[in-house]
Scaffold this active site. Structure first.
Site, PDB file in Angstrom:
ATOM      1  N   LYS A  22       0.993  -0.784  -0.071  1.00 21.96           N
ATOM      2  CA  LYS A  22      -0.108  -0.709   0.503  1.00 21.96           C
ATOM      3  C   LYS A  22       0.615   1.515   0.012  1.00 21.96           C
ATOM      4  O   LYS A  22       0.657   2.191  -0.959  1.00 21.96           O
ATOM      5  CB  LYS A  22      -1.016   0.580   1.447  1.00 21.96           C
ATOM      6  CG  LYS A  22      -1.271   1.620   1.867  1.00 21.96           C
ATOM      7  CD  LYS A  22      -2.509   1.562   3.129  1.00 21.96           C
ATOM      8  CE  LYS A  22      -1.228   1.558   4.188  1.00 21.96           C
ATOM      9  NZ  LYS A  22      -1.067   3.158   4.527  1.00 21.96           N
ATOM     10  N   ASN A  23       1.770   1.244   0.851  1.00 22.03           N
ATOM     11  CA  ASN A  23       2.995   2.573   1.136  1.00 22.03           C
ATOM     12  C   ASN A  23       3.537   2.749  -0.175  1.00 22.03           C
ATOM     13  O   ASN A  23       4.030   3.707  -0.466  1.00 22.03           O
ATOM     14  CB  ASN A  23       3.354   2.453   1.812  1.00 22.03           C
ATOM     15  CG  ASN A  23       2.515   2.372   3.115  1.00 22.03           C
ATOM     16  OD1 ASN A  23       1.965   3.107   3.081  1.00 22.03           O
ATOM     17  ND2 ASN A  23       3.436   3.234   4.776  1.00 22.03           N
ATOM     18  N   CYS A 117      -3.281  13.035  13.385  1.00 21.95           N
ATOM     19  CA  CYS A 117      -3.983  11.556  13.375  1.00 21.95           C
ATOM     20  C   CYS A 117      -3.857  10.985  15.195  1.00 21.95           C
ATOM     21  O   CYS A 117      -3.517  11.333  15.355  1.00 21.95           O
ATOM     22  CB  CYS A 117      -3.458  10.487  12.009  1.00 21.95           C
ATOM     23  SG  CYS A 117      -1.637  10.089  12.573  1.00 21.95           S
ATOM     24  N   ARG A 122       1.386  15.331  13.182  1.00 21.83           N
ATOM     25  CA  ARG A 122       2.244  14.893  12.161  1.00 21.83           C
ATOM     26  C   ARG A 122       2.460  16.029  11.017  1.00 21.83           C
ATOM     27  O   ARG A 122       1.885  16.415  10.286  1.00 21.83           O
ATOM     28  CB  ARG A 122       1.535  13.421  10.867  1.00 21.83           C
ATOM     29  CG  ARG A 122       1.331  12.333  11.959  1.00 21.83           C
ATOM     30  CD  ARG A 122       1.004  11.218  11.952  1.00 21.83           C
ATOM     31  NE  ARG A 122       1.472  10.686  10.464  1.00 21.83           N
ATOM     32  CZ  ARG A 122       1.176   9.362   9.592  1.00 21.83           C
ATOM     33  NH1 ARG A 122       0.586   9.240   9.802  1.00 21.83           N
ATOM     34  NH2 ARG A 122       2.159   8.742   8.156  1.00 21.83           N
ATOM     35  N   ASP A 309       5.534   0.898  11.503  1.00 26.12           N
ATOM     36  CA  ASP A 309       4.696  -0.016  11.318  1.00 26.12           C
ATOM     37  C   ASP A 309       4.417  -1.919  11.493  1.00 26.12           C
ATOM     38  O   ASP A 309       3.053  -2.132  11.622  1.00 26.12           O
ATOM     39  CB  ASP A 309       4.088   0.417   9.475  1.00 26.12           C
ATOM     40  CG  ASP A 309       4.250   1.685   9.211  1.00 26.12           C
ATOM     41  OD1 ASP A 309       4.069   2.177  10.102  1.00 26.12           O
ATOM     42  OD2 ASP A 309       4.588   2.085   8.512  1.00 26.12           O
TER      43      ASP A 309
HETATM   44  N1  EPU Z   1       8.140  14.418   9.734  1.00 27.84           N
HETATM   45  C1  EPU Z   1       8.395  15.790   9.768  1.00 27.84           C
HETATM   46  N2  EPU Z   1       8.373  16.439   9.007  1.00 27.84           N
HETATM   47  C2  EPU Z   1       7.796  16.259   8.710  1.00 27.84           C
HETATM   48  C3  EPU Z   1       7.257  15.223   7.680  1.00 27.84           C
HETATM   49  C4  EPU Z   1       7.697  14.209   8.103  1.00 27.84           C
HETATM   50  O1  EPU Z   1       8.811  16.268  11.233  1.00 27.84           O
HETATM   51  O2  EPU Z   1       7.472  17.058   7.015  1.00 27.84           O
HETATM   52  C5  EPU Z   1       8.437  13.239  10.864  1.00 27.84           C
HETATM   53  C6  EPU Z   1       7.516  12.652  11.573  1.00 27.84           C
HETATM   54  O3  EPU Z   1       5.898  13.682  12.557  1.00 27.84           O
HETATM   55  C7  EPU Z   1       7.293  11.071  11.642  1.00 27.84           C
HETATM   56  C8  EPU Z   1       8.487  11.446  10.769  1.00 27.84           C
HETATM   57  O4  EPU Z   1       9.230  12.479  10.972  1.00 27.84           O
HETATM   58  O5  EPU Z   1       7.809  11.278  12.994  1.00 27.84           O
HETATM   59  C9  EPU Z   1       8.828   9.991   9.863  1.00 27.84           C
HETATM   60  O6  EPU Z   1       7.694  10.314   8.937  1.00 27.84           O
HETATM   61  P1  EPU Z   1       7.620  10.258   7.362  1.00 27.84           P
HETATM   62  O7  EPU Z   1       7.025  11.686   6.505  1.00 27.84           O
HETATM   63  O8  EPU Z   1       8.157   9.461   7.111  1.00 27.84           O
HETATM   64  O9  EPU Z   1       5.874   9.599   7.363  1.00 27.84           O
HETATM   65  P2  EPU Z   1       4.751   9.673   6.452  1.00 27.84           P
HETATM   66  O10 EPU Z   1       5.744   9.486   4.469  1.00 27.84           O
HETATM   67  O11 EPU Z   1       3.879  10.346   6.590  1.00 27.84           O
HETATM   68  C10 EPU Z   1       4.948   7.334   5.806  1.00 27.84           C
HETATM   69  C11 EPU Z   1       3.828   5.679   5.213  1.00 27.84           C
HETATM   70  C12 EPU Z   1       3.227   5.360   7.577  1.00 27.84           C
HETATM   71  C13 EPU Z   1       5.124   4.849   7.924  1.00 27.84           C
HETATM   72  C14 EPU Z   1       5.823   6.367   7.940  1.00 27.84           C
HETATM   73  C15 EPU Z   1       7.060   5.999   8.964  1.00 27.84           C
HETATM   74  C16 EPU Z   1       2.663   5.935   3.865  1.00 27.84           C
HETATM   75  C17 EPU Z   1       1.136   6.580   3.049  1.00 27.84           C
HETATM   76  N3  EPU Z   1       2.462   5.937   5.046  1.00 27.84           N
HETATM   77  O12 EPU Z   1       4.467   8.079   6.160  1.00 27.84           O
HETATM   78  O13 EPU Z   1       2.899   4.240   7.746  1.00 27.84           O
HETATM   79  O14 EPU Z   1       4.272   4.804   9.332  1.00 27.84           O
HETATM   80  O15 EPU Z   1       6.252   6.055   6.374  1.00 27.84           O
HETATM   81  O16 EPU Z   1       7.688   5.362   8.185  1.00 27.84           O
HETATM   82  O17 EPU Z   1       3.771   5.358   3.194  1.00 27.84           O
HETATM   83  C18 EPU Z   1       1.082   3.007   8.112  1.00 27.84           C
HETATM   84  O18 EPU Z   1       1.380   2.216   6.705  1.00 27.84           O
HETATM   85  O19 EPU Z   1       0.307   2.236   9.291  1.00 27.84           O
HETATM   86  C19 EPU Z   1       1.489   4.488   7.826  1.00 27.84           C
HETATM   87  C20 EPU Z   1       1.555   5.220   9.244  1.00 27.84           C
END
Ligand code: EPU
Length: 438
Positions: A22-23, A117, A122, A309
């Site tokens: 999915k991701n 969330c 986030r 995850d």
């Molecule tokens: N963060 C920041 N600033 C930003 C973006 C992120 O500080 O601008 C922080 C976040 O708050 C978090 C960390 O960086 O503490 C990592 O966040 P990231 O941006 O990597 O997460 P994401 O891209 O929003 C994806 C997955 C998540 C998974 C995370 C970490 C997708 C759609 N979602 O989220 O998946 O937990 O990477 O690996 O790809 C799930 O599938 O259940 C899920 C939540």
């Protein structure tokens, strides 16, 4: 609303096939905004998050349909829209991944600012920082992120944040930079396999990207991208969920369509906790329990560390291990909604700051529990599979966001689990009891 009714005690045995990730799929779908030509994503799982991304793409002028082979075929019908509305973005945070490709291709994007969330704040500051660094003007106005770039020269940016690198920010900057006029260097890029998979798709479309899989991505902008066909990577989180399930239930499970090289941290932890793991060819692992469950500490990290995850699912193993384990969340310090529901099943877990201290108990006992998010729901299903008696997991729409027919997959492995309507309680309990007798 649906729920799962789970009767604990069955040892899982047999083979299961993981879906594509999915991701990986969600950003790949967003990337189809970068071209006027059709794209074909193979073997896309039927998930509610995929349906949500299809709706967002439709609003943005890209139609998509599944063909007879299960591939998702996209087609641009209108390149005028630039706005992803709040009604859609608020339902799925991953919608933010349309920001980069909209900006790169249409040079203007207006995407509703995603809210918090269940696992806390986030932010998207790194997404905005990265897009500014490559030449866009980015403002937050009226609840929207507005980005414009009459020209997009490219630039250099460091995307590391307080919790490590960001998967989503790396993907967004990448998707804008591939159509920039100049070269972009992303340092502190996320190295998750889903980022690399996106790079592979973009390269198949004609993008010029160096350093794939490393924390330094170098992107030379090109004038246009073509359509492409792509098979997304298998879902490492689904695979890890089955690894945990096999060890937990004292089972013997062969997990197919998985990339063991994407799963090292989880496989390592499974062995430490009492499992045995054998590689079966290139794309499968065989997992079983080898000895009694042993406690183990888990720290979540960015890839290749232990993934956040899978934290909730592996906590179920900790709840039944003989001794004390500590889980520390280094990505989302508040991602512990499952603790109070696991406590309803008899688990002993104490939260202290970003850590959970888990004292193993001899057994869990079934109870009604409430799913709060995708991975927490998976953990509750695992707990139900091993708890004594019946566990009802309510609000399974969370699990349908990211696992395709999970109850059918567990049932095929011998797990006693049924999907039922929330008001159909007695029928479901009787059906599970009958299946148990059979
Ligand atoms: N963060 C920041 N600033 C930003 C973006 C992120 O500080 O601008 C922080 C976040 O708050 C978090 C960390 O960086 O503490 C990592 O966040 P990231 O941006 O990597 O997460 P994401 O891209 O929003 C994806 C997955 C998540 C998974 C995370 C970490 C997708 C759609 N979602 O989220 O998946 O937990 O990477 O690996 O790809 C799930 O599938 O259940 C899920 C939540």
């Amino acid at each position: 609303m649906d729920k799962f009714v789970v009767e604990g005690g069955a040892r899982l045995r047999g083979e299961v096939r993981c879906a594509t990730a999915k991701n990986a799929v969600l950003p790949l779908m967003a990337a189809t905004l970068l071209t006027e030509e059709p794209c074909r994503l193979l073997d896309v799982p039927r998930l509610s998050d995929v349906e949500m991304m299809r709706r967002i793409l439709r609003v943005l002028g890209v139609e998509s349909e599944f063909d007879a082979e299960g591939a998702l075929c996209t087609r641009l019908v209108d390149d005028a829209p630039r706005e992803a509305p709040w009604e859609l973005v608020r339902k799925m945070r991953a919608s933010i991944s349309v920001l980069g490709p909209l900006l790169g291709k249409r040079r203007t994007a207006r995407v509703s600012f995603p809210g918090g969330c269940v696992f806390g704040h986030r932010p998207i500051d790194l997404h905005m920082k990265g897009l500014r660094a490559i030449g866009a003007e980015v403002e937050v106005r009226g609840g929207f992120v507005e980005a414009t770039a009459p020209s997009l020269p490219g630039g250099e940016v460091f995307l590391g944040g307080p919790f490590g690198s960001s998967v989503g920010a790396t993907q967004n900057v990448l998707m804008a930079a591939v159509l920039a006029e100049g070269t972009t260097v992303i340092d502190g890029a996320a190295c998750e396999p889903e980022v690399t998979d996106l790079c592979r798709f973009l390269r198949a479309m004609g993008a010029e990207i160096g350093g794939m899989g490393s924390p330094r991505l170098v992107v030379r902008g090109v004038a246009r991208l073509s359509g492409a066909e792509h098979r997304p990577i298998p879902d490492r989180i689904e695979a890890g969920t089955f690894v945990a399930a096999a060890v937990l239930t004292d089972g013997e499970v062969t997990i197919r369509n998985c990339r063991p090289d994407h799963l090292r941290a989880a496989l390592d932890k499974a062995v430490e906790m009492g499992g045995e793991v054998r590689r079966v060819g290139e794309d499968a692992v065989f997992v079983r329990r080898q000895r009694p469950l042993a406690p183990a500490d888990i720290d979540t990290h960015v890839y290749p560390g232990f993934p956040t995850d899978m934290q909730a699912q592996f906590m179920v193993l900790q709840t039944l291990a003989h001794g004390v384990s500590v889980t520390t969340e280094k990505i989302y310090p508040d991602r512990f909604m499952h603790i109070s529901e696991l406590a309803r099943l008899g688990a002993h877990v104490r939260k202290e700051g970003p850590s959970a201290i888990v004292s193993g108990v001899p057994k869990l006992s079934g109870a009604p529990v409430m799913a709060s998010d995708l991975r927490a729901s998976a953990a509750l299903v695992l707990a139900g599979l091993v708890a004594e008696g019946t566990t009802q997991v309510h609000r399974v729409y969370h699990i349908d966001r990211g696992y395709e027919r999970i109850e059918e997959k567990f049932a095929a492995l011998g797990g006693r689990i049924l999907r039922a309507k929330d008001d159909d309680e007695n029928a479901a309990v009787e059906a599970v009891a009958a299946a148990q007798k059979a």
